[in-house]
Design an enzyme around this catalytic site. Sequence first.
Site, PDB file in Angstrom:
ATOM      1  N   LYS A 107      25.963  46.577  30.195  1.00  0.00           N
ATOM      2  CA  LYS A 107      26.301  45.775  28.987  1.00  0.00           C
ATOM      3  C   LYS A 107      27.500  44.745  29.372  1.00  0.00           C
ATOM      4  O   LYS A 107      27.715  43.850  28.661  1.00  0.00           O
ATOM      5  CB  LYS A 107      26.260  46.296  27.823  1.00  0.00           C
ATOM      6  CG  LYS A 107      24.665  46.819  27.391  1.00  0.00           C
ATOM      7  CD  LYS A 107      24.704  47.380  26.179  1.00  0.00           C
ATOM      8  CE  LYS A 107      23.131  47.815  25.721  1.00  0.00           C
ATOM      9  NZ  LYS A 107      22.759  49.124  26.402  1.00  0.00           N
TER      10      LYS A 107
HETATM   11  C1  LIG Z   1      21.360  49.345  26.291  1.00  0.00           C
HETATM   12  C2  LIG Z   1      21.129  50.128  27.596  1.00  0.00           C
HETATM   13  C3  LIG Z   1      19.755  50.429  27.888  1.00  0.00           C
HETATM   14  C4  LIG Z   1      18.539  49.515  27.474  1.00  0.00           C
HETATM   15  O1  LIG Z   1      18.845  48.152  27.792  1.00  0.00           O
HETATM   16  P1  LIG Z   1      17.785  46.977  26.916  1.00  0.00           P
HETATM   17  O2  LIG Z   1      18.380  45.583  27.485  1.00  0.00           O
HETATM   18  O3  LIG Z   1      18.184  47.265  25.474  1.00  0.00           O
HETATM   19  O4  LIG Z   1      16.354  47.337  27.337  1.00  0.00           O
HETATM   20  C5  LIG Z   1      19.424  51.075  29.135  1.00  0.00           C
HETATM   21  N1  LIG Z   1      20.696  51.931  29.605  1.00  0.00           N
HETATM   22  C6  LIG Z   1      21.605  51.827  29.105  1.00  0.00           C
HETATM   23  C7  LIG Z   1      22.761  52.924  29.712  1.00  0.00           C
HETATM   24  C8  LIG Z   1      22.026  51.266  28.073  1.00  0.00           C
HETATM   25  O5  LIG Z   1      23.239  51.190  27.462  1.00  0.00           O
END
Ligand SMILES: *Cc1c(COP(=O)(O)O)cnc(C)c1O
Length: 432
Positions: A107
């Site tokens: 993210k």
């Molecule tokens: C947010 C997150 C996901 C999921 O991603 P999306 O875009 O919401 O599908 C998967 N793994 C981790 C570690 C995350 O923080």
Amino acid sequence: MNFYSLNKKSPGVNFKDATINGQAPDKGLYFPETIPQVKKELITGIENISNEDIAFEVIRPYVGNAIHESDLYTIVKETVNFPIPLVKVTEDIFSLELYHGPTLAFKDIGARFMSRCLGHFVKGGDKKVTVLVATSGDTGGAVANGFYNVEGVDVVILYPSGKVSSVQEKQLTTLGNNIHALEVDGNFDDCQQMVKAAFLDEELNKKLFLTSANSINVARWLPQQFYYFFAYKQWIEKNNPPVVCVPSGNFGNICAGLLANASGLPVKHFIAATNANDIVPQYFATQNYQPKKAVATISNAMDVGDPSNFVRIMEIFQQQFSSLTAKVSSCSVTDAVTRETLLAVYNEHNYLCDPHGAVAYRALEDYLQLNANDKGIFLETAHPVKFYDVVEPVIGQTVEVPESIKEELTKEKKSTLIGAGVEELKSFLTKL
Ligand SMILES: *Cc1c(COP(=O)(O)O)cnc(C)c1O
């Protein structure tokens, strides 16, 4: 480029307004009016193009003239200034490690891009923006880090008290300055409810300019395309494109991959891997989309019962179920199988996954058993240390803390405890 609302009841807007609004006034998600095609040379010559240049080429048509090219280049360069290696785990399976950014989570990429764009848009203006975000762990840290010290932007993060890992909590609460951590006496759903209610509160919205920083925002969603291109750049068998498996919660990440593919990036097939929150796998099986209350799992960043980006995926495939299933499949992995996989990959291949990566590894491994000529990539979305409480008991060892976050872990937590309710949140916000 203009973006339209998927609810089709609000006017189209440019990249700037889509970023500032987050969601359209009709509560629809913004979607690009056309899907731009990347130049052929970007694909055929990708090995010789820098990550900054790739990212710039990919994002430029979406941003259009909302940001001057030289400023956009700087933003992009700062967004991707850490390694994103493709690591071989077995003969057929590769890990795209997206966790080498400042908060050790994928993210970081979306959050860094969005924060810099929003900072650029409010710079020098008289409007102060308040970013409001509810987090179950990873989002908050990445958003806090991305927006730290960005002028003209206050960030308020709501997290459920006692329900995020200690590493995650430090990342949310130790920055200070324009980053405000609210520790909510409740669960993640309460936090989300409070944020939703605040966005709908007329009185509050007269006083403050509120916006969201979740993957609904185009400035967080679109830059996630970058690393699918970086993966292909490092893919050796260019004449046999990879199967790509994405651990999915709100489906923003995989949706960005699908957009990259629709723009010309070669990908043979996508797998959307979920934990027990199997709304999308169920949809693939039944064609019936049935949101449910999220259940808690060990891959908790994917505990989502009504994935917000699913509507964008359907738009990419023009609402055609058959086009969708020709390119994408989806499966669900239980906690027990996730633990088993994490341990097996560690013992047999000397590779340590985090629980989210392990879900994706397993879904990919199962797919490749049935498709013997294919090879694939799974996205490793977080560093295993962020989920040490799950990982350590499984492997019977401690996970080493990366140097880059050691100092942060010694800093003092600064949070404000509040009860679960929109009134509590409102009173905090109006005193900011
Ligand atoms: C947010 C997150 C996901 C999921 O991603 P999306 O875009 O919401 O599908 C998967 N793994 C981790 C570690 C995350 O923080």
